[in-house]
Design a protein around this motif. Structure first.
Motif, mmCIF file in Angstrom:
data_model
loop_
_atom_site.group_PDB
_atom_site.id
_atom_site.type_symbol
_atom_site.label_atom_id
_atom_site.label_comp_id
_atom_site.label_asym_id
_atom_site.label_seq_id
_atom_site.Cartn_x
_atom_site.Cartn_y
_atom_site.Cartn_z
ATOM 1 N N ARG A 82 46.810 50.248 -1.346
ATOM 2 C CA ARG A 82 48.126 50.119 -1.611
ATOM 3 C C ARG A 82 49.058 51.003 -0.720
ATOM 4 O O ARG A 82 49.403 52.222 -1.014
ATOM 5 C CB ARG A 82 48.523 50.279 -3.148
ATOM 6 C CG ARG A 82 47.559 49.413 -4.314
ATOM 7 C CD ARG A 82 48.038 48.022 -4.040
ATOM 8 N NE ARG A 82 47.233 47.143 -5.016
ATOM 9 C CZ ARG A 82 47.445 45.709 -4.752
ATOM 10 N NH1 ARG A 82 48.437 45.247 -4.171
ATOM 11 N NH2 ARG A 82 46.741 45.005 -5.585
ATOM 12 N N THR A 84 52.061 50.989 0.330
ATOM 13 C CA THR A 84 53.281 51.525 -0.139
ATOM 14 C C THR A 84 53.217 52.783 -0.726
ATOM 15 O O THR A 84 54.267 53.548 -0.506
ATOM 16 C CB THR A 84 54.040 50.232 -0.579
ATOM 17 O OG1 THR A 84 53.188 49.848 -1.851
ATOM 18 C CG2 THR A 84 54.106 48.980 0.438
ATOM 19 N N ASP A 87 52.187 55.707 1.220
ATOM 20 C CA ASP A 87 53.347 56.330 2.232
ATOM 21 C C ASP A 87 54.423 56.797 1.223
ATOM 22 O O ASP A 87 54.972 57.999 2.037
ATOM 23 C CB ASP A 87 53.992 54.945 2.783
ATOM 24 C CG ASP A 87 52.926 54.238 3.743
ATOM 25 O OD1 ASP A 87 51.967 54.893 4.099
ATOM 26 O OD2 ASP A 87 53.219 53.289 4.228
ATOM 27 N N ALA A 88 54.911 56.253 0.033
ATOM 28 C CA ALA A 88 55.708 57.066 -0.766
ATOM 29 C C ALA A 88 55.249 58.617 -1.036
ATOM 30 O O ALA A 88 56.138 59.465 -0.990
ATOM 31 C CB ALA A 88 56.116 56.259 -1.973
ATOM 32 N N ASP A 122 51.036 42.464 -6.420
ATOM 33 C CA ASP A 122 51.896 43.165 -5.507
ATOM 34 C C ASP A 122 53.562 43.733 -6.331
ATOM 35 O O ASP A 122 53.969 44.522 -5.927
ATOM 36 C CB ASP A 122 52.162 42.483 -4.126
ATOM 37 C CG ASP A 122 51.041 42.821 -3.377
ATOM 38 O OD1 ASP A 122 50.139 43.442 -3.713
ATOM 39 O OD2 ASP A 122 50.709 41.722 -2.558
ATOM 40 N N ALA A 126 55.252 46.994 -6.925
ATOM 41 C CA ALA A 126 56.427 47.435 -6.374
ATOM 42 C C ALA A 126 57.591 47.985 -7.658
ATOM 43 O O ALA A 126 58.290 49.015 -7.500
ATOM 44 C CB ALA A 126 56.997 46.313 -5.677
ATOM 45 N N GLU A 130 58.874 51.603 -8.005
ATOM 46 C CA GLU A 130 60.540 52.096 -8.042
ATOM 47 C C GLU A 130 60.865 52.764 -9.291
ATOM 48 O O GLU A 130 61.727 53.477 -9.151
ATOM 49 C CB GLU A 130 61.196 50.528 -8.185
ATOM 50 C CG GLU A 130 62.757 50.669 -8.336
ATOM 51 C CD GLU A 130 63.271 49.300 -8.455
ATOM 52 O OE1 GLU A 130 64.697 49.200 -8.615
ATOM 53 O OE2 GLU A 130 62.435 48.053 -8.551
#
Length: 343
Positions: A82, A84, A87-88, A122, A126, A130
């Motif tokens: 994952r 995303t 990276d966060a 996904d 997400a 968030e």
């Protein structure tokens, strides 16, 4: 990197800015650590490091428990799949607790509805990401539970709709079969010429298209509160030598457990009728001790066996300590002091 002396000499604003920078670096270092753990596991370096598994090597190297090391390994492998979330974490937008909560919430949703496709999975990641960017890790976990409930409800609704469509197709097929049999009987009564024309017309017609595949029937997905696949039972050894126990079970298992423990965890008043000072948690903990369990009712055997003789004083009578009997024991009252004895 600032030394301790530099920290104590910073001004107010510089101190706050330095703390924000360190917090961001902490998340970046955590992302690098999880990525390295996953890569070491992927390369299979356990034997080269002198251990049976990478988890065991990592636990011994940094002096943590095997369970904690295994959890970090799993999180690292999940983060590499994952990017995303990884990276966060590397960018300091979330911290390690957020990443762990996102992974746990995603796992609960997938167990609640295993039929989710990659696109919907996904979307779950997400939404949890968030939530993590504007909330705490605990709120991310709560959001994951809410998504799991919603996924289970949607799965049940889809199952019910598919079952309804299957029944409607089955009823329609039975009705068509009945109409065909009625039409066949009337054509036979009309004469052989009509039947010949019918056969010619039937031979020249196009084949009927195949209908939709029937949906396989089966039990509907269970709600999250009753899903046994989400059950967990954790045992963590503590540095003091004690053991910490925790877990998460479905409602049906919890009801069985509470029913089994209800007789052992009931409050027990004192000799003078005083209230039991133990809290429910303390009573549940003490019910596992053998010396705190209530003595079971004495069950008398019906045929054969050895029995100890009891005198009038209540002590075992001499010569009767092991008396053989072959019929049910009779109980009578001694005439001297009213003591009940068996003979």
């Amino acid at each position: 990197m600032k030394t301790w002396g530099d920290v104590f000499g910073l001004g107010d604003q510089d101190l706050v800015s330095a703390l924000a920078e360190v917090s961001s670096h902490e998340s970046t270092v955590a992302a690098a650590k999880y990525t390295m753990l996953a890569e070491i596991e992927r390369r299979g370096l356990a034997m080269k490091l002198g251990h049976s598994t990478v988890t065991r090597w990592y636990a011994r190297s940094v002096r943590i428990t095997d369970g904690s090391a295994a959890r970090q390994m799993e999180l690292g492998q999940w983060l590499t799949d994952r990017p995303t979330v990884l990276d966060a974490l590397a960018g300091g937008e979330i911290h390690a607790a957020h990443a762990s909560a996102i992974s746990d919430g995603y796992a609960v949703v997938v167990v609640a509805d295993p039929t989710l496709d990659e696109q919907r999975r996904d979307a779950v990641v997400a939404e949890l990401l968030e939530t993590a960017m504007r909330s705490t890790a605990g709120q991310v976990a709560s959001r994951g539970q809410a998504l799991a409930h919603s996924a289970a409800d949607d799965a049940r609704a889809r199952h019910e709709q598919a079952e309804k469509e299957r029944q409607e197709r089955e009823w329609a097929g039975r009705a068509d079969a009945g109409n065909s049999s009625d039409a066949g009987g009337s054509s036979d009564a009309g004469g052989s010429g009509d039947s010949g024309n019918s056969s010619d017309a039937g031979g020249s017609g196009e084949p009927e298209p195949a209908g939709p595949e029937p949906v396989p029937s089966g039990p509907p997905p269970v709600p999250v509160s009753e899903n046994p696949d989400l059950n967990r039972f954790d045992v963590h050894p503590l540095s003091s030598g004690r053991v910490q126990i925790g877990g998460n079970v479905d409602r049906l298992l919890a009801e069985k457990l509470l029913t089994a423990l209800s007789g052992l965890t009931a409050p027990r008043p004192g000799p003078g009728g005083e209230r039991d000072p133990r809290c429910p948690s303390k009573r549940r903990a003490e019910c596992t001790r053998s010396d705190s369990r209530p003595a079971p009712a004495r069950q008398q055997p019906r045929t054969g066996g050895w029995v100890a003789g009891v005198g009038a004083s209540g002590r075992p009578a001499a010569g009767l300590a092991h008396r053989r009997w072959q019929r049910p024991i009779r109980t009578h009252t001694n005439g001297f002091d009213g003591t009940r004895c068996r003979c």
